[in-house]
Write a protein that holds these residues in place. Structure first.
Motif, mmCIF file in Angstrom:
data_model
loop_
_atom_site.group_PDB
_atom_site.id
_atom_site.type_symbol
_atom_site.label_atom_id
_atom_site.label_comp_id
_atom_site.label_asym_id
_atom_site.label_seq_id
_atom_site.Cartn_x
_atom_site.Cartn_y
_atom_site.Cartn_z
ATOM 1 N N ARG A 117 0.814 -1.217 0.000
ATOM 2 C CA ARG A 117 0.000 0.000 0.000
ATOM 3 C C ARG A 117 0.851 1.272 0.000
ATOM 4 O O ARG A 117 0.356 2.348 0.299
ATOM 5 C CB ARG A 117 -0.938 -0.004 1.201
ATOM 6 C CG ARG A 117 -1.930 -1.167 1.190
ATOM 7 C CD ARG A 117 -2.905 -1.087 2.355
ATOM 8 N NE ARG A 117 -3.832 -2.209 2.330
ATOM 9 C CZ ARG A 117 -4.802 -2.408 3.225
ATOM 10 N NH1 ARG A 117 -4.961 -1.530 4.222
ATOM 11 N NH2 ARG A 117 -5.597 -3.441 3.139
ATOM 12 N N SER A 118 2.103 1.124 -0.301
ATOM 13 C CA SER A 118 3.012 2.271 -0.286
ATOM 14 C C SER A 118 2.622 3.287 -1.353
ATOM 15 O O SER A 118 2.334 2.939 -2.499
ATOM 16 C CB SER A 118 4.445 1.792 -0.524
ATOM 17 O OG SER A 118 5.284 2.859 -0.871
ATOM 18 N N GLY A 119 2.634 4.562 -0.957
ATOM 19 C CA GLY A 119 2.380 5.621 -1.921
ATOM 20 C C GLY A 119 3.460 5.675 -2.981
ATOM 21 O O GLY A 119 3.177 5.925 -4.161
ATOM 22 N N GLU A 120 4.698 5.405 -2.592
ATOM 23 C CA GLU A 120 5.792 5.397 -3.563
ATOM 24 C C GLU A 120 5.626 4.270 -4.563
ATOM 25 O O GLU A 120 5.953 4.426 -5.743
ATOM 26 C CB GLU A 120 7.137 5.269 -2.837
ATOM 27 C CG GLU A 120 7.609 6.544 -2.175
ATOM 28 C CD GLU A 120 9.028 6.418 -1.665
ATOM 29 O OE1 GLU A 120 9.818 7.360 -1.852
ATOM 30 O OE2 GLU A 120 9.358 5.362 -1.095
ATOM 31 N N LEU A 121 5.119 3.128 -4.111
ATOM 32 C CA LEU A 121 4.879 2.018 -5.031
ATOM 33 C C LEU A 121 3.855 2.420 -6.083
ATOM 34 O O LEU A 121 4.041 2.149 -7.279
ATOM 35 C CB LEU A 121 4.385 0.794 -4.261
ATOM 36 C CG LEU A 121 3.932 -0.396 -5.127
ATOM 37 C CD1 LEU A 121 5.094 -0.920 -5.962
ATOM 38 C CD2 LEU A 121 3.341 -1.502 -4.258
ATOM 39 N N GLN A 122 2.783 3.062 -5.676
ATOM 40 C CA GLN A 122 1.773 3.495 -6.638
ATOM 41 C C GLN A 122 2.351 4.508 -7.627
ATOM 42 O O GLN A 122 2.025 4.483 -8.816
ATOM 43 C CB GLN A 122 0.579 4.092 -5.893
ATOM 44 C CG GLN A 122 -0.118 3.116 -4.954
ATOM 45 C CD GLN A 122 -0.489 1.805 -5.640
ATOM 46 O OE1 GLN A 122 -1.054 1.818 -6.738
ATOM 47 N NE2 GLN A 122 -0.172 0.683 -5.013
#
Length: 407
Positions: free
Chosen positions: A248-253
């Protein structure tokens, strides 16, 4: 011997044509998510995946190769100073054309200001040994993307300056920063592609002098495809690992969106694992590896298909002549896009507009082939370069005849 070299390497002109039609696809072959024509959407997605980030970098690599070929005779006649002046004039005119094309509304980010600046910065490397080019290019490729992303983050600037019309230079500090770091096509990344092109041209010339150009082309093509595969596998594996650890990482998105749709000259953050994502226009090591490998593969394949052929069929000569006028056709493409940019249909433009641009480019090529002329903008640059070289004295004891074979 140098006299055995062809006046032009037809494979490079064919590769430029590939870059042109890829550029048309990246700019025009688009369908938005609301389209009710699934086949058009699928075709547009395939065109995007093949062209986004690869057409522009193929131009950059070919630009580095062109600098080597265009300055061989100049270096023989006028030495290092002649090389630097010739590239300076060429780069400044390209930048000027870029600012003018950026004035009207067009559908693309006009790349020429960035490209011209990168050419000027690359000029001294035309005089440098290959090991130094490998060293500088390697350092920039590995560290440049992370440095650029971290700097943008520190400055609070994700993107500034896009096409860079003349008005942007009213704030020169901002414009210069955009050209080198914070723009869509920053020199810190694009210089790597020009350096790769310089190395490729040196290898191609050396091989041509030994008579093994076709073999060189096939090796480059196969090697390029192998490195494309490596880049995609590493990028996919990195996203898979990060998704497992922090789903759920924002960086992953952000990374997933960048890989799917491209970035704007750098990744959103300087996080180390983001440098292992092959996102278009992101300047990461994996992006540079992927797009650089595409350029090597295309140049290699086109060279292998044309090397040693004394006579090319008319369709091939037509395509090569079209590819030999990239600046003229790029400018025509920009101007032709003005009506599209001022309408509301650009997100659903598709195959028809792409095909119309390809046909228009081939028409320009057919005219130039019939007239046996360069493109108008290519001719303009050639005249300007010759004028600039009048300021550089000819080397003692060197005549025009003695360097006629170094074109």
């Amino acid at each position: 011997m140098s006299s055995a070299l062809p006046a032009r390497f037809a494979g490079l002109d064919l590769a430029r044509f590939v870059a042109l039609i890829g550029m048309f696809a990246a700019h025009l072959w688009l369908v938005d998510g609301s389209s009710d024509e699934p086949l058009r959407a699928i075709a547009a997605n395939i065109a995007f995946q093949l062209s986004e980030g690869t057409a522009s970098t193929l131009f950059a690599v070919l630009g580095g190769m062109s600098l080597v070929l265009a300055t061989r005779r100049v270096r023989a006649e006028r030495g290092a100073a002649g090389v630097l002046v010739a590239v300076l004039v060429r780069g400044l005119i390209v930048m000027l054309i870029g600012t003018l094309l950026a004035e009207p509304p067009v559908v693309m980010v006009v790349v020429l200001v960035y490209f011209g600046a990168a050419m000027i910065i690359a000029a001294p490397f035309l005089l440098a040994p290959s090991w130094l080019i490998v060293l500088v290019g390697g350092v920039l490729a590995i560290l440049g993307g992370g440095f650029n992303a971290a700097l943008r983050q520190d400055l609070g600037i994700f993107l500034e300056g896009e096409s860079l019309p003349l008005g942007d230079f009213a704030e020169p500090e901002t414009a210069i920063r955009a050209i080198f770091l914070t723009g869509v096509y920053p020199v810190i990344t694009w210089l790597v592609y020009l350096l790769l092109g310089i190395l490729l041209a040196r290898g191609m010339i050396a091989t041509a002098e030994r008579g093994g150009l076709r073999g060189w082309g096939w090796i480059a093509a196969v090697g390029g495809v192998a490195f494309i595969a490596v880049a995609h596998v590493v990028s996919w594996a990195t996203l898979s690992v990060v998704e497992t650890v922090a789903p759920r990482s924002g960086e992953l998105q952000q990374a997933i969106m960048a890989q799917a749709g491209g970035s704007y000259g750098a990744m959103p953050t300087g996080t180390w694992w983001m440098q292992l994502i092959a996102a278009p226009h992101s300047g990461t090591p994996l992006d540079i590896l992927r797009t650089g490998a595409v350029a090597v593969a295309v140049v290699g394949l086109m060279t292998a298909l044309t090397a040693g052929r004394r006579r090319l069929a008319y369709p091939v000569r037509l395509i090569a002549t079209t590819g030999a006028a990239p600046l003229t056709i790029y400018a025509a493409h920009c101007l032709a896009s003005i009506p599209i940019a001022t309408s509301t249909g650009i997100r659903t433009a598709g195959f028809e507009l792409w095909a119309a641009n390809v046909a228009g480019a081939l028409l320009i090529g057919a005219i130039l082939l019939a007239l046996r002329r360069k493109g108008p903008l290519e001719a303009l640059i050639a005249v300007a370069v010759r004028g600039g070289l009048l300021l550089v004295p000819r080397r003692p004891g060197v005549s025009v005849a003695s360097v006629a074979t170094r074109r």
